[in-house]
Design an enzyme around this catalytic site. Sequence first.
Site, mmCIF file in Angstrom:
data_model
loop_
_atom_site.group_PDB
_atom_site.id
_atom_site.type_symbol
_atom_site.label_atom_id
_atom_site.label_comp_id
_atom_site.label_asym_id
_atom_site.label_seq_id
_atom_site.Cartn_x
_atom_site.Cartn_y
_atom_site.Cartn_z
ATOM 1 N N ASP A 1 7.438 6.959 6.723
ATOM 2 C CA ASP A 1 7.567 8.147 6.601
ATOM 3 C C ASP A 1 6.224 8.832 6.861
ATOM 4 O OD1 ASP A 1 9.116 6.700 5.147
ATOM 5 O OD2 ASP A 1 9.936 8.280 3.850
ATOM 6 N N ASP B 1 2.266 12.054 0.196
ATOM 7 C CA ASP B 1 3.184 13.143 0.656
ATOM 8 C C ASP B 1 2.277 14.326 0.648
ATOM 9 O OD1 ASP B 1 5.572 12.003 0.746
ATOM 10 O OD2 ASP B 1 5.648 11.736 -1.254
HETATM 11 N N1 GLY Z 1 9.704 10.708 2.294
HETATM 12 C C1 GLY Z 1 10.888 10.437 1.569
HETATM 13 C C2 GLY Z 1 12.347 10.336 2.286
HETATM 14 O O1 GLY Z 1 12.563 10.409 3.287
HETATM 15 O O2 GLY Z 1 13.156 10.124 1.633
#
Ligand code: GLY
Length: 386
Positions: free
Chosen positions: A167, A105
């Site tokens: 993601d 992230d």
């Molecule tokens: N990247 C985490 C979500 O989309 O919840």
Amino acid sequence: MLFLIGACKNIRPDEFSLEKQIIYCEQKANTTLSKIDGDTLCPRNVLSGENTWNFVDRYDWTSGFWPGMLWYMYELTGEDKWNLEARKYTGYLEPLAYGDPNDHDLGFQIFCSYGNGYRLTSDSVYKKVILSTAAKLAELYNPTVGTILSWPGMREKMGWPHNTIIDNMMNLELLFWASKNGGSKELYDIAVKHAEKTMENLVRDDFSTYHVAVFDTTDGRFIKGVTHQGYADESKWMRGQAWGIYGFTMSYRETGRNDFLEMAQKLADTFISLLPNDKIPYWDSEDPAIPNAPRDASAAAIAASALLELSTLLDAETGQEYRETAVDLISKLSTEKYLSGEDNPAFLLHSTGHKPNNSEVDASIIYADYYYLEALMRLKMMEAGS
Ligand code: GLY
């Protein structure tokens, strides 16, 4: 992040006013500013039925979206006030660039904040932070597998020795940028390899996506596809699908590779085919509770922004369908049903963060607002270029 070259004529439905929605966002962002006590907190969500932000610190995966929104407000208005506020909340994230890489992230956290900040100010300190973060993110790359490890904490907890989530495609933008702005060429190669392996293993035959791919660290073998935030391992978690569209569109922009563009289109076609009549996706298109299942406005906002960019990368006729869908999504989000009303300081209602954990269900969530604002900006830029 905002990179657009295409132009389009005004294709908005009559009832939708881009100007009005931008003013709405400005008013709401002003309200949020007045509610934050100090500059070391980032708004994350307003839970269903409530009207106050819950805040997180810099280590939360969503911490970059608030400073990113402030940069967009600066870009939209040109007012120094937004520059000052954006700098304040961006600077708060700096330690992320110099600590141990917590998880993938880092890309969301630093590129939405510092990335937009550098794009608008060319501040050399910002560049240094971004380059350091890119090197940190690359530490999570496993060359045997060919992808970045998304969640180190899930190796033991879930028995997922090397895990990569859809993601993670979003975080490649940081690596592409760094490799072109003073970072090593290896960062580019890592991003390309990661996108290739994602195409091979996280995309199913029907061009829907797994949330998580689990790999063997010794031989790099794909073990299985599973879900973490979706309804079931084989179901279609709609925010994941939206991350995929955005990530492959951006990867095509950065590499010029046609297989990435084709992948973005196929993921987009699948996403569009799964939309209900009123266009805002259910959080997972296979939740048996549909039509009573929660929606996910964040998936709609991410996809809208991605489809606008995708539309500029294709020939006019092919691009038009994606542009029209994007405008449809934006205008549906801009109706009374999805706007937050008088008392809630967020822009949008009805996002779903983590339904299996019963967390942030039918809530206002900061990343829905960020990508909604980005989509409004992209539309504005496209129309200005026409
Ligand atoms: N990247 C985490 C979500 O989309 O919840």
